[in-house]
Structures are given as structure tokens and as C-alpha cells.
Design a protein around this motif. Structure first.
Motif, PDB file in Angstrom:
ATOM      1  N   GLU A   1       0.637   3.029  14.448  1.00 20.52           N
ATOM      2  CA  GLU A   1       1.722   3.216  15.416  1.00 20.52           C
ATOM      3  C   GLU A   1       2.726   2.072  15.389  1.00 20.52           C
ATOM      4  OE1 GLU A   1       0.654   4.393  19.378  1.00 20.52           O
ATOM      5  OE2 GLU A   1      -1.109   5.466  18.620  1.00 20.52           O
ATOM      6  N   TYR A   2       2.245   0.859  15.153  1.00 18.34           N
ATOM      7  CA  TYR A   2       3.150  -0.293  15.078  1.00 18.34           C
ATOM      8  C   TYR A   2       4.166  -0.082  13.964  1.00 18.34           C
ATOM      9  CZ  TYR A   2       4.799  -5.081  14.545  1.00 18.34           C
ATOM     10  OH  TYR A   2       5.596  -6.194  14.447  1.00 18.34           O
ATOM     11  N   ILE A   3       3.698   0.339  12.796  1.00 19.23           N
ATOM     12  CA  ILE A   3       4.590   0.574  11.659  1.00 19.23           C
ATOM     13  C   ILE A   3       5.484   1.781  11.923  1.00 19.23           C
ATOM     14  CG2 ILE A   3       4.664   1.217   9.208  1.00 19.23           C
ATOM     15  CD1 ILE A   3       2.102  -0.497   8.879  1.00 19.23           C
ATOM     16  N   GLN A   4       4.959   2.819  12.540  1.00 19.00           N
ATOM     17  CA  GLN A   4       5.750   4.015  12.843  1.00 19.00           C
ATOM     18  C   GLN A   4       6.982   3.675  13.687  1.00 19.00           C
ATOM     19  OE1 GLN A   4       2.976   6.685  14.686  1.00 19.00           O
ATOM     20  NE2 GLN A   4       2.053   7.306  12.742  1.00 19.00           N
ATOM     21  N   ASN A   5       6.871   2.667  14.532  1.00 22.01           N
ATOM     22  CA  ASN A   5       7.999   2.277  15.384  1.00 22.01           C
ATOM     23  C   ASN A   5       9.201   1.759  14.595  1.00 22.01           C
ATOM     24  OD1 ASN A   5       6.846   2.920  17.897  1.00 22.01           O
ATOM     25  ND2 ASN A   5       5.709   1.004  17.901  1.00 22.01           N
ATOM     26  N   PHE A   6       9.007   1.408  13.337  1.00 19.80           N
ATOM     27  CA  PHE A   6      10.094   0.895  12.506  1.00 19.80           C
ATOM     28  C   PHE A   6      10.838   2.002  11.755  1.00 19.80           C
ATOM     29  CE2 PHE A   6       7.331  -2.849  12.849  1.00 19.80           C
ATOM     30  CZ  PHE A   6       8.265  -3.803  13.251  1.00 19.80           C
ATOM     31  N   HIS A   7      10.361   3.224  11.826  1.00 23.83           N
ATOM     32  CA  HIS A   7      10.953   4.323  11.049  1.00 23.83           C
ATOM     33  C   HIS A   7      12.457   4.447  11.323  1.00 23.83           C
ATOM     34  CE1 HIS A   7      10.966   7.829   8.570  1.00 23.83           C
ATOM     35  NE2 HIS A   7      11.468   8.573   9.535  1.00 23.83           N
ATOM     36  N   LEU A   8      13.219   4.451  10.246  1.00 26.46           N
ATOM     37  CA  LEU A   8      14.682   4.566  10.228  1.00 26.46           C
ATOM     38  C   LEU A   8      15.423   3.376  10.842  1.00 26.46           C
ATOM     39  CD1 LEU A   8      15.187   8.360  10.912  1.00 26.46           C
ATOM     40  CD2 LEU A   8      15.069   7.165   8.715  1.00 26.46           C
TER      41      LEU A   8
ATOM     42  N   ARG B   1       0.812  -1.224   0.000  1.00 30.04           N
ATOM     43  CA  ARG B   1       0.000   0.000   0.000  1.00 30.04           C
ATOM     44  C   ARG B   1       0.844   1.273   0.000  1.00 30.04           C
ATOM     45  NH1 ARG B   1      -4.839   0.979   2.196  1.00 30.04           N
ATOM     46  NH2 ARG B   1      -3.926   2.129   3.923  1.00 30.04           N
ATOM     47  N   GLY B   2       2.134   1.144   0.302  1.00 32.21           N
ATOM     48  CA  GLY B   2       3.023   2.297   0.307  1.00 32.21           C
ATOM     49  C   GLY B   2       3.098   3.021   1.641  1.00 32.21           C
ATOM     50  N   GLU B   3       2.711   2.346   2.719  1.00 33.14           N
ATOM     51  CA  GLU B   3       2.792   2.974   4.033  1.00 33.14           C
ATOM     52  C   GLU B   3       4.235   3.103   4.496  1.00 33.14           C
ATOM     53  OE1 GLU B   3      -0.123   1.662   6.950  1.00 33.14           O
ATOM     54  OE2 GLU B   3      -1.303   0.813   5.299  1.00 33.14           O
ATOM     55  N   PHE B   4       5.098   2.255   3.984  1.00 29.36           N
ATOM     56  CA  PHE B   4       6.529   2.390   4.240  1.00 29.36           C
ATOM     57  C   PHE B   4       7.293   1.858   3.043  1.00 29.36           C
ATOM     58  CE2 PHE B   4       5.799  -1.934   5.677  1.00 29.36           C
ATOM     59  CZ  PHE B   4       6.958  -2.614   5.331  1.00 29.36           C
ATOM     60  N   THR B   5       8.547   2.241   2.956  1.00 28.32           N
ATOM     61  CA  THR B   5       9.427   1.785   1.893  1.00 28.32           C
ATOM     62  C   THR B   5      10.803   1.562   2.497  1.00 28.32           C
ATOM     63  OG1 THR B   5      10.086   2.217  -0.406  1.00 28.32           O
ATOM     64  CG2 THR B   5      10.126   4.109   1.106  1.00 28.32           C
ATOM     65  N   LEU B   6      11.794   1.290   1.661  1.00 32.52           N
ATOM     66  CA  LEU B   6      13.155   1.068   2.135  1.00 32.52           C
ATOM     67  C   LEU B   6      14.111   2.010   1.423  1.00 32.52           C
ATOM     68  CD1 LEU B   6      13.256  -2.834   2.183  1.00 32.52           C
ATOM     69  CD2 LEU B   6      13.038  -1.304   4.142  1.00 32.52           C
ATOM     70  N   SER B   7      15.058   2.544   2.180  1.00 29.48           N
ATOM     71  CA  SER B   7      16.080   3.424   1.619  1.00 29.48           C
ATOM     72  C   SER B   7      17.106   2.580   0.864  1.00 29.48           C
ATOM     73  CB  SER B   7      16.768   4.195   2.742  1.00 29.48           C
ATOM     74  OG  SER B   7      17.675   3.355   3.425  1.00 29.48           O
ATOM     75  N   PRO B   8      18.006   3.221   0.108  1.00 33.10           N
ATOM     76  CA  PRO B   8      19.067   2.465  -0.565  1.00 33.10           C
ATOM     77  C   PRO B   8      19.961   1.699   0.419  1.00 33.10           C
ATOM     78  CG  PRO B   8      18.902   4.659  -1.499  1.00 33.10           C
ATOM     79  CD  PRO B   8      18.008   4.639  -0.290  1.00 33.10           C
ATOM     80  N   ARG B   9      19.984   2.129   1.685  1.00 32.89           N
ATOM     81  CA  ARG B   9      20.787   1.433   2.705  1.00 32.89           C
ATOM     82  C   ARG B   9      19.924   0.475   3.520  1.00 32.89           C
ATOM     83  NH1 ARG B   9      23.625   6.649   5.109  1.00 32.89           N
ATOM     84  NH2 ARG B   9      21.417   7.037   5.340  1.00 32.89           N
ATOM     85  N   TYR B  10      18.743   0.159   3.016  1.00 28.53           N
ATOM     86  CA  TYR B  10      17.823  -0.801   3.637  1.00 28.53           C
ATOM     87  C   TYR B  10      17.318  -0.336   5.002  1.00 28.53           C
ATOM     88  CZ  TYR B  10      19.736  -3.731  -0.056  1.00 28.53           C
ATOM     89  OH  TYR B  10      20.134  -4.215  -1.266  1.00 28.53           O
ATOM     90  N   GLU B  11      17.057   0.956   5.126  1.00 29.49           N
ATOM     91  CA  GLU B  11      16.411   1.498   6.315  1.00 29.49           C
ATOM     92  C   GLU B  11      14.930   1.683   6.007  1.00 29.49           C
ATOM     93  OE1 GLU B  11      19.975   4.318   7.990  1.00 29.49           O
ATOM     94  OE2 GLU B  11      18.751   5.033   6.335  1.00 29.49           O
ATOM     95  N   VAL B  12      14.090   1.438   6.987  1.00 30.53           N
ATOM     96  CA  VAL B  12      12.650   1.604   6.818  1.00 30.53           C
ATOM     97  C   VAL B  12      12.324   3.089   6.823  1.00 30.53           C
ATOM     98  CG1 VAL B  12      10.393   1.132   7.839  1.00 30.53           C
ATOM     99  CG2 VAL B  12      12.196  -0.605   7.941  1.00 30.53           C
ATOM    100  N   ILE B  13      11.549   3.517   5.829  1.00 29.14           N
ATOM    101  CA  ILE B  13      11.072   4.897   5.757  1.00 29.14           C
ATOM    102  C   ILE B  13       9.549   4.842   5.807  1.00 29.14           C
ATOM    103  CG2 ILE B  13      10.984   7.016   4.402  1.00 29.14           C
ATOM    104  CD1 ILE B  13      13.582   6.032   3.015  1.00 29.14           C
TER     105      ILE B  13
END
Length: 70
Positions: A31-38, A11-23
């Protein structure tokens, strides 16, 4: 990924950076997904099994945030 996280990625609620960090998208209210940011994901050492950078770039540019347009 769990079923719920997989759906959130599609759905596009998060993606991955080129260094495989969660954005996490700023408009994601889960809130569960927000906890994974960066947070860094674990990437297999064998490049064959790693997510393709080209596919991740496409996801960042074309899918990330798509849930806001539904």
C-alpha cells in the motif's frame, strides 16, 4: 530512494514513465508503494544527473512486473 523503495524498483514493483511518473504494477500489494502511483518524481535540472530514458525504457519492458514471476 530509500532501501525499501530501491529494492521494490529492482524487483519491478514500480517503474517510471518517460515523463518521470511512477507507475506501480497492478499486482503490487504494498500500500505504501501504491500511494506513489502516477506521482511525478523530482528530476535534477542538469540532464547529466537525470535517469537515462533508454534505461527507463529497458526497466519498463524487462523488469517491471518481474516480481510476479518469482
Amino acid at each position: 530512494l530509500s532501501k525499501n523503495l530501491s529494492l521494490a524498483f529492482v524487483r519491478g514493483e514500480f517503474t517510471l514513465s518517460p515523463r518521470y511518473e511512477v507507475i506501480v504494477h497492478p499486482e503490487c500489494e504494498n500500500e505504501y508503494i501504491q500511494n506513489f502511483h502516477l506521482k511525478q518524481i523530482r528530476v535534477p535540472p542538469n540532464t547529466f544527473f537525470q535517469p537515462a530514458q533508454e534505461s527507463l525504457r529497458y526497466h519498463r519492458e524487462m523488469v517491471h512486473g518481474a516480481f510476479t514471476k518469482q
